[in-house]
Scaffold this active site. Structure first.
Site, PDB file in Angstrom:
ATOM      1  N   GLY A  11      14.613  27.209 -28.830  1.00  0.00           N
ATOM      2  CA  GLY A  11      14.202  26.927 -27.449  1.00  0.00           C
ATOM      3  C   GLY A  11      13.548  28.135 -26.791  1.00  0.00           C
ATOM      4  CD  GLN A  12      11.894  29.531 -20.932  1.00  0.00           C
ATOM      5  OE1 GLN A  12      12.851  28.914 -20.467  1.00  0.00           O
ATOM      6  NE2 GLN A  12      11.043  30.177 -20.168  1.00  0.00           N
ATOM      7  CB  ILE A  34      18.978  19.589 -32.890  1.00  0.00           C
ATOM      8  CG1 ILE A  34      17.905  19.945 -31.859  1.00  0.00           C
ATOM      9  CG2 ILE A  34      20.370  19.816 -32.345  1.00  0.00           C
ATOM     10  CD1 ILE A  34      17.891  19.033 -30.648  1.00  0.00           C
ATOM     11  CB  ILE A  54      25.614  21.686 -28.566  1.00  0.00           C
ATOM     12  CG1 ILE A  54      26.712  22.442 -27.817  1.00  0.00           C
ATOM     13  CG2 ILE A  54      24.950  20.629 -27.663  1.00  0.00           C
ATOM     14  CD1 ILE A  54      26.236  23.361 -26.753  1.00  0.00           C
ATOM     15  CE1 TYR A 142      19.396  23.840 -16.441  1.00  0.00           C
ATOM     16  CE2 TYR A 142      19.112  24.755 -14.249  1.00  0.00           C
ATOM     17  CZ  TYR A 142      19.114  24.909 -15.616  1.00  0.00           C
ATOM     18  OH  TYR A 142      18.829  26.136 -16.160  1.00  0.00           O
TER      19      TYR A 142
HETATM   20  N1  SER Z   1      14.252  27.713 -15.167  1.00  0.00           N
HETATM   21  C1  SER Z   1      15.258  26.751 -14.828  1.00  0.00           C
HETATM   22  C2  SER Z   1      14.651  25.512 -14.313  1.00  0.00           C
HETATM   23  O1  SER Z   1      13.650  25.603 -13.633  1.00  0.00           O
HETATM   24  C3  SER Z   1      16.184  27.324 -13.799  1.00  0.00           C
HETATM   25  O2  SER Z   1      17.283  27.902 -14.392  1.00  0.00           O
HETATM   26  O3  SER Z   1      15.163  24.467 -14.541  1.00  0.00           O
END
Ligand code: SER
Length: 315
Positions: A11-12, A34, A54, A142
């Site tokens: 990932g990033q 994954i 995970i 989130y």
């Molecule tokens: N970079 C993330 C987002 O924009 C923030 O933690 O979702």
């Protein structure tokens, strides 16, 4: 000797953190991925890679036991805008997944780093120089999973002695792996437009300030915190860390210093804008500075110069 498992290594953050950890540690630094997000190139060639979903506790346990893992970097997550589109999956990865990681860490005595985010804050949080210990009332999935993750990680430390540590990352900017579906992504995309010579259409309104950080500082924060003397840590999950705060106009003007004919228009995305409006303008990171000597190296102008030269070479 350190044996590390990175969950979400492609990932990033994982793409760069895995390589950085391999430079630093002699032991196994296992790239967990994954199916469908397999490691490639340098990531694949420089060390072991294993499928680690995970959502499967037994898969995590098997790799931890095989490689005698002592530290887990748990980077699996859906970013904020994607998590609003798939809230059930965001919970499954962010909360159920973290629970799996913490249970394995408890059994195998591993330390755990799980990124938290500026997304833990909400509309009732003080907006400017947001303190370390303050109201966390996000209204995004989130944010809910990140607050839940902070609390669960602290619980595992207090109740079971699992060495959990975390930072609240701001928007992360890098020229390697793109972010996927975050609210702060515009601050990465804008550099690609500048290099490609296309007009940038900004989904975030002028005047919307958010904290941001260049990836080298973010990697440094994660590693430095995990190596910090535990006796000095008053906080654990999670530390405010800050490097710079800007709105779209400020980053645009900064890029124009080096790309004078670069142009930008606005087409505000209501979802991302409402998320951005609920997040702080800037964080106070005094606790991180005092408890483990956190200091960022890059400000906006240094980041812009580096991003433009690295992207120019890549594109
Ligand atoms: N970079 C993330 C987002 O924009 C923030 O933690 O979702």
């Amino acid at each position: 000797m350190k044996n590390v498992l990175i969950i979400g290594s492609t990932g990033q953050i994982g793409t760069e953190l895995t390589l950085e950890l391999r430079k630093r540690y002699q032991g196994n630094v296992v790239a967990g991925y994954i199916p469908g997000a397999e490691p490639k190139g340098e990531l694949l060639e420089t060390g072991p890679a294993e499928i680690v979903d995970i959502t499967s506790g037994s898969q995590i346990a098997e790799v931890v036991s095989t490689y005698k893992i002592d530290t887990i970097y748990n980077l699996a997550a859906l970013l904020s805008a994607v998590a609003e589109a798939k809230p059930q999956l965001a919970w499954k990865v962010g909360m159920d997944g973290l629970f799996n990681v913490l249970e394995v860490a408890r059994q195998y005595k591993c330390a755990v780093f799980t990124p938290s985010s500026i997304g833990v804050f909400g509309n009732n949080t003080p907006k400017d120089k947001t303190p370390q210990d303050t109201i966390r009332n996000p209204r995004t999935m989130y944010g809910v999973t990140k607050v839940g993750g902070e609390l669960l990680s602290d619980y595992y430390y207090i109740r079971f002695g699992v060495d959990t540590r975390s930072v609240r990352f701001p928007g992360l900017i890098s020229y390697i792996a793109p972010p996927g579906g975050g609210t702060t992504d515009y601050a990465v995309d804008i550099y690609y437009s500048a290099i490609r010579g296309t007009r940038f259409v900004c989904p975030i309104a002028a005047g919307t300030f958010m904290d941001m950080m260049y990836m080298p500082d973010a990697l440094h924060a994660a590693i430095q915190l995990m190596e910090a003397d535990p006796a000095r840590l008053v906080h654990r999950n999670a530390f405010n860390v800050a490097a710079m705060s800007f709105d779209p106009e400020i980053i645009y003007e900064n890029i124009r210093r080096y790309v004078p004919d670069f142009t930008m228009a606005y087409d505000v995305d209501p979802l991302r804008q409402s998320i951005a409006d609920s997040w702080p303008n800037s964080l106070d990171d005094t606790c991180a500075r005092e408890e483990w000597d956190w200091r960022p190296a890059y400000d906006l102008d240094m980041m812009t110069q580096d991003m433009l030269s690295k992207l120019r070479a890549r594109i």
